[in-house]
Structure formats: structure tokens, C-alpha cells
Design a protein around this motif. Sequence first.
Motif, short mmCIF file in Angstrom:
data_model
loop_
_atom_site.label_atom_id
_atom_site.label_comp_id
_atom_site.label_asym_id
_atom_site.label_seq_id
_atom_site.Cartn_x
_atom_site.Cartn_y
_atom_site.Cartn_z
N TYR A 287 -27.71 20.34 6.33
CA TYR A 287 -26.88 19.49 5.34
C TYR A 287 -27.33 19.52 4.12
O TYR A 287 -28.43 19.03 3.56
N THR A 288 -26.32 20.25 3.41
CA THR A 288 -26.86 20.93 2.13
C THR A 288 -25.96 20.20 0.98
O THR A 288 -24.75 20.60 0.95
N LEU A 289 -26.49 19.57 -0.11
CA LEU A 289 -25.74 19.04 -1.41
C LEU A 289 -25.93 19.73 -2.33
O LEU A 289 -26.62 20.58 -2.40
N ARG A 290 -24.95 19.95 -3.18
CA ARG A 290 -24.93 20.35 -4.59
C ARG A 290 -25.20 19.31 -5.49
O ARG A 290 -24.58 18.22 -5.45
N ILE A 291 -26.23 19.30 -6.33
CA ILE A 291 -26.67 18.48 -7.22
C ILE A 291 -26.49 18.95 -8.63
O ILE A 291 -26.86 20.03 -9.27
N LYS A 292 -25.77 18.03 -9.25
CA LYS A 292 -25.05 18.44 -10.63
C LYS A 292 -26.28 18.09 -11.95
O LYS A 292 -27.28 17.74 -11.52
N ASN A 293 -25.99 18.52 -12.79
CA ASN A 293 -26.51 18.05 -14.11
C ASN A 293 -27.92 18.59 -14.15
O ASN A 293 -28.96 18.00 -14.82
N GLY A 294 -28.53 19.63 -13.44
CA GLY A 294 -29.80 20.21 -13.44
C GLY A 294 -30.84 19.34 -13.04
O GLY A 294 -31.82 19.42 -13.21
N LYS A 295 -30.30 18.42 -12.07
CA LYS A 295 -31.51 17.15 -11.63
C LYS A 295 -31.84 17.70 -10.23
O LYS A 295 -32.43 16.89 -9.55
N ARG A 296 -31.66 18.84 -9.67
CA ARG A 296 -32.16 19.05 -8.29
C ARG A 296 -33.44 19.16 -8.00
O ARG A 296 -33.93 18.40 -7.33
N ASP A 297 -34.11 19.79 -9.14
CA ASP A 297 -35.74 20.04 -8.80
C ASP A 297 -36.36 18.44 -8.91
O ASP A 297 -37.15 18.22 -8.37
N GLU A 298 -35.90 17.71 -9.75
CA GLU A 298 -36.27 16.30 -10.16
C GLU A 298 -35.99 15.52 -9.00
O GLU A 298 -36.94 14.95 -8.34
N LEU A 299 -34.94 15.63 -8.30
CA LEU A 299 -34.60 14.86 -7.11
C LEU A 299 -35.38 15.37 -5.94
O LEU A 299 -36.16 14.47 -5.38
N LYS A 300 -35.65 16.44 -5.88
CA LYS A 300 -36.83 17.28 -4.96
C LYS A 300 -38.03 16.57 -4.94
O LYS A 300 -38.44 16.09 -4.11
N ILE A 308 -40.23 12.09 1.92
CA ILE A 308 -39.06 12.70 2.53
C ILE A 308 -39.00 14.32 2.48
O ILE A 308 -38.73 14.56 0.98
N PRO A 309 -38.95 14.88 3.31
CA PRO A 309 -38.84 16.27 3.16
C PRO A 309 -37.51 16.80 2.46
O PRO A 309 -36.56 16.31 3.12
N SER A 310 -37.28 17.80 1.96
CA SER A 310 -35.98 18.53 1.57
C SER A 310 -36.44 19.94 1.32
O SER A 310 -37.49 20.35 1.15
N MET A 311 -35.17 20.98 1.28
CA MET A 311 -35.69 22.17 1.41
C MET A 311 -34.36 22.66 0.30
O MET A 311 -33.33 22.42 0.50
N ILE A 312 -34.89 24.03 -0.21
CA ILE A 312 -33.97 24.66 -1.13
C ILE A 312 -33.56 26.07 -0.25
O ILE A 312 -34.54 26.88 -0.19
N TYR A 313 -32.36 26.14 0.51
CA TYR A 313 -31.84 27.09 1.15
C TYR A 313 -30.70 27.57 0.22
O TYR A 313 -29.74 27.18 0.24
N VAL A 358 -32.51 8.10 8.69
CA VAL A 358 -31.46 8.22 7.76
C VAL A 358 -30.97 7.19 6.69
O VAL A 358 -30.85 7.48 5.43
N ASP A 359 -31.15 6.06 7.10
CA ASP A 359 -31.04 4.88 6.13
C ASP A 359 -31.82 4.93 4.76
O ASP A 359 -31.67 4.92 3.78
N HIS A 360 -33.18 5.48 5.00
CA HIS A 360 -34.30 5.34 4.22
C HIS A 360 -33.83 6.57 3.10
O HIS A 360 -34.18 6.56 2.09
N ILE A 361 -33.26 7.72 4.04
CA ILE A 361 -33.19 8.75 2.86
C ILE A 361 -31.98 8.65 2.15
O ILE A 361 -31.93 9.00 0.81
N VAL A 362 -30.89 7.83 2.64
CA VAL A 362 -29.92 7.56 1.78
C VAL A 362 -30.26 6.88 0.67
O VAL A 362 -29.99 6.99 -0.61
N ARG A 363 -31.05 5.82 1.13
CA ARG A 363 -31.51 4.68 -0.05
C ARG A 363 -31.98 5.50 -1.06
O ARG A 363 -31.77 5.27 -2.37
N LYS A 364 -32.97 6.34 -0.72
CA LYS A 364 -33.86 7.05 -1.94
C LYS A 364 -32.82 7.89 -2.78
O LYS A 364 -33.12 8.01 -4.00
N PHE A 369 -30.43 8.41 -8.22
CA PHE A 369 -29.20 8.55 -9.12
C PHE A 369 -28.72 7.33 -10.04
O PHE A 369 -28.19 7.30 -10.93
N ASP A 370 -29.34 6.18 -9.29
CA ASP A 370 -29.06 4.88 -10.13
C ASP A 370 -30.00 4.52 -11.14
O ASP A 370 -29.96 3.70 -12.21
N LYS A 371 -31.25 5.40 -11.11
CA LYS A 371 -32.31 5.10 -12.20
C LYS A 371 -31.72 5.15 -13.69
O LYS A 371 -30.88 5.88 -13.83
#
Length: 371
Positions: A287-300, A308-313, A358-364, A369-371
Motif C-alpha cells: 500500500y503505497t502513498l505519494r507524499i507531497k511537499n518533500g515531507k516523505r522522509d520526515e514522515l518516515k 511504525i515500520p514503513s518502506m520506500i519501494y 490499522v487505527d494506530h497507523i492511520v492516527r499517526k 500532517f495536522d502538526k
Amino acid sequence: MVDLRAQYEKIGPEIDAAIKSVLGSTAFIKGPDVKLFEEELQDYMGVKHVISCANGTDALYLAMMALGLKPGDEVITTNFTFIATIEAVALLGLKPVIVDPDPKTFNISVNEVKKAITPRTKVIVPVHLFGQCADMESLIEIALKHNLFIIEDGAQATGADYIFRDGTVKKAGTIGHIGTTSFFPSKNLGCYGDGGALYTNDDVYDRKLRSIANHGMKVRYHYDDIGINSRLDTIQAAILRVKLRYLSQFNAARRAVADQYDEAFAGCYSVTIPERAVYSSHIFHQYTLRIKNGKRDELKKFLDSNNIPSMIYYPGPLHLQEAYRNLGYNESDFPVTTALCKEVLSLPMHPDMEQEQVDHIVRKVLEFFDK
Ligand SMILES: Cc1ncc(COP(=O)(O)O)c(C=O)c1O
């Protein structure tokens, strides 16, 4: 990203019994489970022949060998894939010609394929990336027009359906001349080691593939082809027979998680949820999102800090890999792949995810992005 332990805990007794039965038989190579698995996968895939082999990389290699290609023949594939897709091409002295993917589906761009055709083009290799089919019908039109082979790299899409314009449905991997897949443990149909398979509806390719996967031998100790040794071992086949029975259920469970992610992130301006093509079901290998505004690495980093694990494929395009410098591409040749490599982030995705997870990942993600 995946939880193989949780899965084993659910189906453990069946897996243990399957392994034990092979241990009891000592038929570790070419035991009865290998043939039975091939037959059962044939039924599931709706394809005439399944040829098992040692891994998904070998499957690609065997497919290219079976087509009788000549050094210098060109093979068009996507720049946005795992390296194995072009390894086989390069190892056989063929020329990988890589093209940008479609930015929405992440799969090979039909327009870019059209632009890349030359008189030396012989094969198109669509990769059904992240669990969704490439636009096969458009690729078939190109292949027919230019007399090309199609090898489908279905390593990430075992069980995905392709829906033709007339409503016909076929499984990913069974549409081109030859299809390939991988049973790497984290794949949708994964074994407990390495494994792979090829699909074809063509009796001639079937015989050729079986021969070259077995040292080029059709009759014992008579070698008609130059082959390799690429076998699925019996223990892996026995495990896969158990797991195949759960594949539809597991793929549906992945889709249910993806539906929840989609719903949660659809309204989030800073992310683009994965596009679902009309011509394919999606079985969400990733399940792969595109993260806008150059924020991908910060989100990771934020997800990492919340366990919460996440991967860059995939973190880097193929055309910039040292081993493939000789292909002569320039850094700026593939704007879509380059952008995707900077923006994509895959979230945990497997059939055994608990609602709480799932809920925890969504919340985080939303909290970030709400910060
Ligand atoms: C798209 C793709 N092709 C090929 C392969 C190679 O499969 P294997 O790891 O079984 O050799 C993989 C697996 O990681 C893959 O994702």
C-alpha cells in the motif's frame, strides 16, 4: 511491514503436517507435492501450464531463455521495479530499455513503451507492481502491431485479476506469452524460503521451460538445450499447497486494510492514495502513498519514532544504479521515476493486521500532517 509469525500461528498445524509429510517421504527434490502444487496453481490461475522453479529472478531468466532471443535484442521494461526485472535481460546479453511508469498507477506507461520501440525491440516486460496489473490490453495491441513477445513479471501480483474491455477476466501472469512469479516469503503467495514459477498457455514454451529449468534435459542424461538448475524444492511446494488454499482470503484481507487506509487518507491534502485502475483488481502487495511537499522522509522518521515500520519501494531508479551505468542514460531522463523515488512510502500491509494496528497507523499519519 509483514507479520509472517502471526500468519504461521494461524495455519501452523497445517504447515507443520505438510513439512512433516515431506520429511517422512524424503522426496526432497521433485517430490509429489511439486507436481500437485503446479496442478493446483494451474487451476487457481486458469492457465494451461505452471512450471515451478527456484525463485522469481530465475523465472524471468528462464522466460527470456525460452524465447530464443539474440544478444543485443531489446527488452522494454519499467524503470520503477525491483532490480530482478532487468537483471535477467542484462545477464543474457540482451539490452534493457527502461521507460517511465504511469505516475498514477506506478505501472509501465503505455505511451513511453510506444516511444521506446525500435527495429531491435523483441520483448515488453510489464511488471504488475504492488499488486495491480499493468494496462495489458494496450500493451497487447502494441505487441501485435510490432510482433513482440510479452513476459509478465507477476512477482507482486499473484491472484490479481485483469479485466478486459469485453469483460473477460484473467489472472495476472497468464495473459502474455509467458508470466513469472516469486514465492519470496513476503509475497502474497509466499513460501518459507525461495521459490518461483512460470505460467504459459503454450505447449511449446512449457516443454522448453521445463527442459531449461532442468539442465536442458527432456530425456534423462540427454541434453537438448543449454539449461540451468532451477527447482522448487518439495518442502516449499508442500507449504505453498497449504498457503494457496488461503490466498483469496488473504488477498481480500489486504484489500480490506487498503480500503480503510484509502478512506482515512482520501481527504488528506498532503498525500495521494494509490490509484485503482478500472482494468485490474488490486491485491495490495504494497500500500503505497505519494507524499507531497518533500515531507516523505520526515514522515518516515516520525513513523519510525512511533514504532511504525514503513518502506520506500523504490529509493533509487534503475538507470542510476552503478551496475547499469553502461546503458548510457542521463540522470534527468526519467522524471516520473525520479519523482516517485522521492515521494513514495509504503505502509504496513498484510492479511493479519489487527484493527488496532490499522487505527494506530492511520492516527499517526494524520497526526503528522495536522502538526
Ligand atoms: C517485481 C519483482 N520481480 C522479480 C522479483 C524476484 O523474485 P525473487 O526474489 O523470488 O527472485 C521480485 C521479488 O522480490 C519482484 O518484486
